[in-house]
Design a protein around this motif. Structure first.
Motif, mmCIF file in Angstrom:
data_model
loop_
_atom_site.group_PDB
_atom_site.id
_atom_site.type_symbol
_atom_site.label_atom_id
_atom_site.label_comp_id
_atom_site.label_asym_id
_atom_site.label_seq_id
_atom_site.Cartn_x
_atom_site.Cartn_y
_atom_site.Cartn_z
ATOM 1 N N ASP A 289 0.831 -1.208 0.000
ATOM 2 C CA ASP A 289 0.000 0.000 0.000
ATOM 3 C C ASP A 289 0.868 1.262 0.000
ATOM 4 O OD1 ASP A 289 -2.475 -1.476 0.004
ATOM 5 O OD2 ASP A 289 -2.041 -1.969 2.081
ATOM 6 N N GLY A 290 0.330 2.380 0.440
ATOM 7 C CA GLY A 290 1.052 3.642 0.341
ATOM 8 C C GLY A 290 1.558 4.143 1.667
ATOM 9 N N LEU A 291 2.301 5.241 1.628
ATOM 10 C CA LEU A 291 2.902 5.793 2.834
ATOM 11 C C LEU A 291 1.873 6.307 3.828
ATOM 12 C CD1 LEU A 291 5.936 7.788 1.371
ATOM 13 C CD2 LEU A 291 5.828 5.391 2.080
ATOM 14 N N TYR A 292 0.673 6.655 3.360
ATOM 15 C CA TYR A 292 -0.358 7.156 4.260
ATOM 16 C C TYR A 292 -1.200 6.043 4.883
ATOM 17 C CZ TYR A 292 0.517 11.942 2.625
ATOM 18 O OH TYR A 292 1.085 13.156 2.332
ATOM 19 N N GLY A 294 -2.254 3.294 7.386
ATOM 20 C CA GLY A 294 -1.991 3.402 8.810
ATOM 21 C C GLY A 294 -0.761 2.680 9.311
ATOM 22 N N GLU A 295 -0.668 1.362 9.031
ATOM 23 C CA GLU A 295 0.442 0.599 9.584
ATOM 24 C C GLU A 295 1.772 1.004 8.956
ATOM 25 O OE1 GLU A 295 -0.524 -3.375 6.910
ATOM 26 O OE2 GLU A 295 -1.835 -2.663 8.500
ATOM 27 N N THR A 296 1.751 1.336 7.658
ATOM 28 C CA THR A 296 2.979 1.766 6.998
ATOM 29 C C THR A 296 3.467 3.090 7.565
ATOM 30 O OG1 THR A 296 2.293 0.649 4.957
ATOM 31 C CG2 THR A 296 4.038 2.296 4.763
ATOM 32 N N SER A 297 2.553 4.034 7.755
ATOM 33 C CA SER A 297 2.917 5.338 8.284
ATOM 34 C C SER A 297 3.576 5.219 9.659
ATOM 35 C CB SER A 297 1.661 6.222 8.373
ATOM 36 O OG SER A 297 1.969 7.484 8.906
ATOM 37 N N ARG A 298 3.045 4.335 10.502
ATOM 38 C CA ARG A 298 3.626 4.160 11.835
ATOM 39 C C ARG A 298 4.980 3.462 11.773
ATOM 40 N NH1 ARG A 298 -0.297 2.234 16.595
ATOM 41 N NH2 ARG A 298 1.636 2.723 17.713
ATOM 42 N N LEU A 299 5.101 2.495 10.881
ATOM 43 C CA LEU A 299 6.366 1.758 10.776
ATOM 44 C C LEU A 299 7.530 2.687 10.431
ATOM 45 C CD1 LEU A 299 5.442 -1.547 8.894
ATOM 46 C CD2 LEU A 299 6.412 -1.363 11.194
ATOM 47 N N LEU A 300 7.283 3.639 9.533
ATOM 48 C CA LEU A 300 8.362 4.513 9.065
ATOM 49 C C LEU A 300 9.013 5.283 10.199
ATOM 50 C CD1 LEU A 300 6.777 6.016 5.824
ATOM 51 C CD2 LEU A 300 8.387 4.121 6.012
#
Length: 384
Positions: A289-292, A294-300
């Motif tokens: 998915d994309g940077l926005y 939920g889980e990806t945004s937190r991982l970054l």
């Protein structure tokens, strides 16, 4: 859920799975043989095919499915998904009335469906061809309605409801012997592939990067840490030259959407540990998915991400998305080695991006070149 060892022997009929008291339904040998298993349920299906008599179904008003629970359902109406991906990734054409083995899970797919696990065994939908059952609450305007399914019952054994994690070959929190033996050994460089959104070219970017590294003579391990279960991406990574390859379904998760963040975090770390312990020279991991999302945004922004991932190759659909995505990654302190993806199919978009970015913009298929691919590998000398 408590399940009595005394099973009621009865023919599975058309009675709604949501009605009545808890019912135990026997599966006859022929009926069991005719059930079409999905990719997400492949490890369960292997054991089911060996000893179908050890399994039965449960249904009733008090049955409440959970993510990862395995359900036998009838195909009620064909919609968006006309085929069910088999355990060996064959696209099985579905027919109304057939029974399929799929797993409950939540789905986040901006180009397709937003779906959740229903609270009962009510009629719901096949929300992913890899074998995901959920109830659609939102959908993209351009696609057909989801294929409708009618649960017959949750798959169970004498020990209770079958969840994918019960049969998964890898377990978060229980490292393999290879990982235990590798403690203290130097860890190989880890490259993560992220993107602006679904369908930005992440998997193709990762596949080409793997191929370029393999062409250079490197042993490459690859994985997909988040997303919705399907065999396309792991098979692409294998075809490109990666070994071993795994994804979150190997850990017993049909999807990672709506998992507790700590589970997603631990899953990423466990996957990297498993792939690093294989003896690989480089580990490449896709985050869906994309940077926005939920889980990806937190991982970054998680210190664990910085500790586990050495650099990122970012996949974008256009120049503006590349610039915005790079800003997000830089703001999170994530090092980016290059931008690639769908935008590089257009020479004009590539030129626009190159004029606005501080990192190289590399044509996706140029990543198959050993010199191009190896130039993106960071030096890593730390230990596990």
């Amino acid at each position: 859920m408590s399940i009595s060892p005394s099973l009621e022997t009865r023919t599975i009929d058309a009675a709604p799975a949501t009605e009545g008291q808890l019912r135990h339904l026997q599966l006859g040998a022929r009926r069991a043989l005719e059930i079409r298993a999905a990719y997400t349920t492949r490890f369960v299906a292997t054991e089911f095919s060996k000893r179908p008599g050890d399994f039965h179904l449960i249904a009733g008003a008090d049955v409440h499915p959970q993510p990862g629970d395995v359900v036998i359902a009838r195909v009620a109406e064909i919609g968006k998904h006309t085929r069910l991906e088999s355990p060996v990734s064959r696209r099985q054409l579905m027919f109304v009335g057939q029974e399929i083995m799929v797993a409950y899970g939540n789905r986040y797919a901006p180009d397709q469906f937003l779906a959740h696990v229903p609270e009962t065994l009510e009629p719901c939908h096949l929300v992913a061809g890899g074998g995901l059952a959920g109830y659609v609450t939102e959908m993209h305007a351009s696609i057909d309605a989801a294929t409708a399914i009618e649960p017959v019952g949750l798959l169970a054994t004498k020990d209770g409801v079958v969840n994918l994690r019960d049969f998964a070959p890898l377990q978060v929190g229980t490292p393999s012997l290879a990982v235990v033996r590798a403690v203290g050994a130097p860890r190989p460089p880890v490259i993560a592939v992220l993107g602006t959104s679904m369908n930005s070219g992440k998997s193709t970017t990762l596949g080409c990067l793997v191929n370029g590294l393999a062409n250079a003579g490197l042993h490459v391990a690859a994985g997909k840490a988040t997303g919705t279960g399907a065999g396309n991406d792991p098979n692409l990574f294998i075809d490109a030259g990666a070994f071993p390859v795994c994804d979150f379904t190997d850990f017993g998760y049909p999807t990672t959407f709506k998992l507790a963040y700590e589970q997603v975090r631990d899953l990423l770390a466990a996957m990297i540990d498993e792939q690093a312990a294989s003896g690989a020279d480089v580990v490449v991991i896709e985050i869906a998915d994309g940077l926005y999302q939920g889980e990806t945004s937190r991982l970054l922004r998680d210190p664990l991400f910085a500790a586990c991932v050495d650099t990122v190759v970012f996949s974008a659909q256009d120049a503006l998305g590349a610039r915005a995505g790079l800003d997000v990654l830089q703001d999170a302190g994530v090092p980016v080695a290059a931008v690639s993806g769908l935008l590089t199919a257009s020479p004009l978009a590539t030129a626009e991006a190159a004029a606005r970015l501080e990192v190289p913009v590399i044509d996706t298929y140029s990543l198959c070149n050993p010199a191009v691919a190896t130039a993106l590998v960071p030096v890593r000398a730390e230990s596990l």
